[in-house]
Write a protein that holds these residues in place. Structure first.
Motif, PDB file in Angstrom:
ATOM      1  N   ALA A  78       0.845  -1.204   0.000  1.00 19.05           N
ATOM      2  CA  ALA A  78       0.000   0.000   0.000  1.00 19.05           C
ATOM      3  C   ALA A  78       0.877   1.250   0.000  1.00 19.05           C
ATOM      4  O   ALA A  78       0.614   2.201  -0.755  1.00 19.05           O
ATOM      5  N   LEU A  79       1.938   1.247   0.806  1.00 16.38           N
ATOM      6  CA  LEU A  79       2.831   2.396   0.880  1.00 16.38           C
ATOM      7  C   LEU A  79       3.552   2.629  -0.450  1.00 16.38           C
ATOM      8  O   LEU A  79       3.664   3.768  -0.921  1.00 16.38           O
ATOM      9  N   GLY A  80       4.008   1.556  -1.060  1.00 14.99           N
ATOM     10  CA  GLY A  80       4.706   1.678  -2.346  1.00 14.99           C
ATOM     11  C   GLY A  80       3.809   2.211  -3.452  1.00 14.99           C
ATOM     12  O   GLY A  80       4.207   3.107  -4.206  1.00 14.99           O
ATOM     13  N   TYR A  81       2.609   1.669  -3.535  1.00 17.42           N
ATOM     14  CA  TYR A  81       1.689   2.153  -4.565  1.00 17.42           C
ATOM     15  C   TYR A  81       1.219   3.577  -4.269  1.00 17.42           C
ATOM     16  O   TYR A  81       1.013   4.367  -5.193  1.00 17.42           O
ATOM     17  N   TYR A  82       1.078   3.922  -3.002  1.00 17.01           N
ATOM     18  CA  TYR A  82       0.736   5.303  -2.660  1.00 17.01           C
ATOM     19  C   TYR A  82       1.867   6.232  -3.122  1.00 17.01           C
ATOM     20  O   TYR A  82       1.621   7.297  -3.696  1.00 17.01           O
ATOM     21  N   GLY A  83       3.093   5.824  -2.914  1.00 17.42           N
ATOM     22  CA  GLY A  83       4.230   6.607  -3.399  1.00 17.42           C
ATOM     23  C   GLY A  83       4.212   6.752  -4.911  1.00 17.42           C
ATOM     24  O   GLY A  83       4.464   7.838  -5.448  1.00 17.42           O
ATOM     25  N   SER A  84       3.875   5.687  -5.602  1.00 16.66           N
ATOM     26  CA  SER A  84       3.815   5.745  -7.055  1.00 16.66           C
ATOM     27  C   SER A  84       2.690   6.667  -7.530  1.00 16.66           C
ATOM     28  O   SER A  84       2.838   7.386  -8.518  1.00 16.66           O
ATOM     29  N   VAL A  85       1.574   6.674  -6.803  1.00 18.13           N
ATOM     30  CA  VAL A  85       0.472   7.582  -7.140  1.00 18.13           C
ATOM     31  C   VAL A  85       0.924   9.036  -6.987  1.00 18.13           C
ATOM     32  O   VAL A  85       0.580   9.891  -7.808  1.00 18.13           O
ATOM     33  N   LEU A  86       1.709   9.304  -5.946  1.00 20.13           N
ATOM     34  CA  LEU A  86       2.234  10.662  -5.786  1.00 20.13           C
ATOM     35  C   LEU A  86       3.154  11.021  -6.953  1.00 20.13           C
ATOM     36  O   LEU A  86       3.157  12.166  -7.425  1.00 20.13           O
ATOM     37  N   SER A  87       3.901  10.048  -7.443  1.00 17.48           N
ATOM     38  CA  SER A  87       4.736  10.278  -8.627  1.00 17.48           C
ATOM     39  C   SER A  87       3.870  10.562  -9.858  1.00 17.48           C
ATOM     40  O   SER A  87       4.238  11.390 -10.700  1.00 17.48           O
ATOM     41  N   LEU A  88       2.729   9.889  -9.957  1.00 10.79           N
ATOM     42  CA  LEU A  88       1.805  10.170 -11.063  1.00 10.79           C
ATOM     43  C   LEU A  88       1.243  11.585 -10.935  1.00 10.79           C
ATOM     44  O   LEU A  88       1.051  12.279 -11.942  1.00 10.79           O
ATOM     45  N   LYS A  89       0.979  12.008  -9.705  1.00  2.00           N
ATOM     46  CA  LYS A  89       0.528  13.396  -9.494  1.00  2.00           C
ATOM     47  C   LYS A  89       1.616  14.373  -9.941  1.00  2.00           C
ATOM     48  O   LYS A  89       1.307  15.425 -10.514  1.00  2.00           O
ATOM     49  N   ALA A  90       2.866  14.030  -9.690  1.00  2.92           N
ATOM     50  CA  ALA A  90       3.976  14.876 -10.150  1.00  2.92           C
ATOM     51  C   ALA A  90       3.967  14.957 -11.673  1.00  2.92           C
ATOM     52  O   ALA A  90       4.097  16.042 -12.240  1.00  2.92           O
ATOM     53  N   ARG A  91       3.797  13.822 -12.309  1.00  3.47           N
ATOM     54  CA  ARG A  91       3.747  13.788 -13.776  1.00  3.47           C
ATOM     55  C   ARG A  91       2.634  14.676 -14.314  1.00  3.47           C
ATOM     56  O   ARG A  91       2.809  15.390 -15.293  1.00  3.47           O
ATOM     57  N   ASP A  92       1.490  14.663 -13.643  1.00  5.41           N
ATOM     58  CA  ASP A  92       0.308  15.376 -14.132  1.00  5.41           C
ATOM     59  C   ASP A  92       0.249  16.839 -13.699  1.00  5.41           C
ATOM     60  O   ASP A  92      -0.575  17.599 -14.206  1.00  5.41           O
ATOM     61  N   SER A  93       1.100  17.239 -12.754  1.00  6.11           N
ATOM     62  CA  SER A  93       1.068  18.608 -12.245  1.00  6.11           C
ATOM     63  C   SER A  93       1.596  19.590 -13.284  1.00  6.11           C
ATOM     64  O   SER A  93       2.530  19.286 -14.014  1.00  6.11           O
ATOM     65  N   ARG A  94       1.001  20.763 -13.287  1.00  9.32           N
ATOM     66  CA  ARG A  94       1.454  21.808 -14.214  1.00  9.32           C
ATOM     67  C   ARG A  94       2.567  22.654 -13.608  1.00  9.32           C
ATOM     68  O   ARG A  94       3.438  23.124 -14.312  1.00  9.32           O
ATOM     69  N   MET A  95       2.484  22.879 -12.323  1.00  8.08           N
ATOM     70  CA  MET A  95       3.450  23.761 -11.659  1.00  8.08           C
ATOM     71  C   MET A  95       4.727  22.996 -11.295  1.00  8.08           C
ATOM     72  O   MET A  95       4.666  21.941 -10.665  1.00  8.08           O
ATOM     73  N   PRO A  96       5.880  23.537 -11.665  1.00  2.00           N
ATOM     74  CA  PRO A  96       7.152  22.835 -11.401  1.00  2.00           C
ATOM     75  C   PRO A  96       7.381  22.520  -9.929  1.00  2.00           C
ATOM     76  O   PRO A  96       7.914  21.464  -9.604  1.00  2.00           O
ATOM     77  N   TRP A  97       6.975  23.430  -9.034  1.00  2.00           N
ATOM     78  CA  TRP A  97       7.195  23.172  -7.605  1.00  2.00           C
ATOM     79  C   TRP A  97       6.345  22.012  -7.114  1.00  2.00           C
ATOM     80  O   TRP A  97       6.753  21.286  -6.227  1.00  2.00           O
ATOM     81  N   ASN A  98       5.146  21.811  -7.713  1.00  2.00           N
ATOM     82  CA  ASN A  98       4.330  20.653  -7.355  1.00  2.00           C
ATOM     83  C   ASN A  98       4.915  19.379  -7.939  1.00  2.00           C
ATOM     84  O   ASN A  98       4.893  18.334  -7.290  1.00  2.00           O
ATOM     85  N   LYS A  99       5.433  19.457  -9.154  1.00  2.00           N
ATOM     86  CA  LYS A  99       6.081  18.289  -9.750  1.00  2.00           C
ATOM     87  C   LYS A  99       7.197  17.792  -8.841  1.00  2.00           C
ATOM     88  O   LYS A  99       7.288  16.614  -8.535  1.00  2.00           O
ATOM     89  N   SER A 100       8.030  18.730  -8.411  1.00  2.00           N
ATOM     90  CA  SER A 100       9.160  18.379  -7.553  1.00  2.00           C
ATOM     91  C   SER A 100       8.690  17.834  -6.208  1.00  2.00           C
ATOM     92  O   SER A 100       9.180  16.800  -5.732  1.00  2.00           O
ATOM     93  N   LYS A 101       7.733  18.510  -5.600  1.00  2.00           N
ATOM     94  CA  LYS A 101       7.236  18.100  -4.280  1.00  2.00           C
ATOM     95  C   LYS A 101       6.641  16.695  -4.326  1.00  2.00           C
ATOM     96  O   LYS A 101       7.011  15.828  -3.522  1.00  2.00           O
ATOM     97  N   TYR A 102       5.734  16.445  -5.264  1.00  2.00           N
ATOM     98  CA  TYR A 102       5.087  15.137  -5.340  1.00  2.00           C
ATOM     99  C   TYR A 102       6.081  14.037  -5.728  1.00  2.00           C
ATOM    100  O   TYR A 102       6.000  12.920  -5.207  1.00  2.00           O
ATOM    101  N   ALA A 103       7.009  14.356  -6.624  1.00  2.00           N
ATOM    102  CA  ALA A 103       7.996  13.347  -7.017  1.00  2.00           C
ATOM    103  C   ALA A 103       8.861  12.940  -5.826  1.00  2.00           C
ATOM    104  O   ALA A 103       9.080  11.754  -5.580  1.00  2.00           O
ATOM    105  N   LYS A 104       9.336  13.925  -5.068  1.00  2.00           N
ATOM    106  CA  LYS A 104      10.175  13.621  -3.897  1.00  2.00           C
ATOM    107  C   LYS A 104       9.393  12.825  -2.853  1.00  2.00           C
ATOM    108  O   LYS A 104       9.907  11.849  -2.298  1.00  2.00           O
TER     109      LYS A 104
END
Length: 174
Positions: A78-104
């Motif tokens: 569950a934790l791993g897939y939740y992390g991957s979902v946050l990475s998907l949010k980074a991919r889909d984010s328009r703002m660079p600071w959100n991309k970085s935040k969600y990816a990290k």
């Protein structure tokens, strides 16, 4: 042209299969709303649709998996897939600071999941694919390579489908 049609049909069949899986899980959960494993599988199914670009599925997966991680933060899957979902949010984010935040945040959660269960091949695959996808400045290439090599040496690799094996070889070669 034929290859494009075949590729499109392959994607369509996979999408229809994923939607059917989601529908059956949702039906099951109507009668068993507290079934943790069914909720986990539903979150993963939505995640997999999200990987293919369905932003609504990413949101649904995030809601489910975040709740499951809050219930049990020791569940590596569950934790791993939740992390991957946050990475998907980074991919889909328009703002660079959100991309970085969600990816990290996403990569940190995937790393934590691997720390909980380092031999879980599904998590290794998840981390390898996420590490392979992020920009080079995030310094994840060595981690991705290490995970792909771990997968290749595992017993489970022999039972992978031809397509999944090809993906591992292709990403590792790149």
């Amino acid at each position: 042209m034929k290859k494009q049609i075949v590729s499109f049909l392959f994607i369509l069949v996979g999408y229809i299969s994923a939607v059917a899986n989601i529908d059956s899980l949702k039906t099951f959960l109507e009668n068993n709303p507290n079934d943790y494993q069914a909720r986990l599988h539903l979150g993963i199914a939505y995640h997999n649709l999200g990987v293919n670009g369905d932003k609504n599925a990413v949101k649904k997966s995030e809601n489910i998996l975040k709740e499951l991680v809050e219930l049990d933060n020791s569940d590596a899957l569950a934790l791993g897939y939740y992390g991957s979902v946050l990475s998907l949010k980074a991919r889909d984010s328009r703002m660079p600071w959100n991309k970085s935040k969600y990816a990290k945040q996403g990569l940190a959660k995937i790393d934590s999941a691997i720390n909980i269960d380092p031999q879980q091949i599904q998590l290794r695959m998840l981390r390898a694919m996420n590490s392979y996808q992020v920009p080079k400045f995030m310094n994840r290439l060595e981690i991705g390579i290490m995970d792909y090599e771990y997968i290749l040496e595992s017993i489970e690799f022999n039972s992978f489908s031809c397509e999944k094996k090809a993906m591992v070889y292709l990403n590792l070669a790149k």
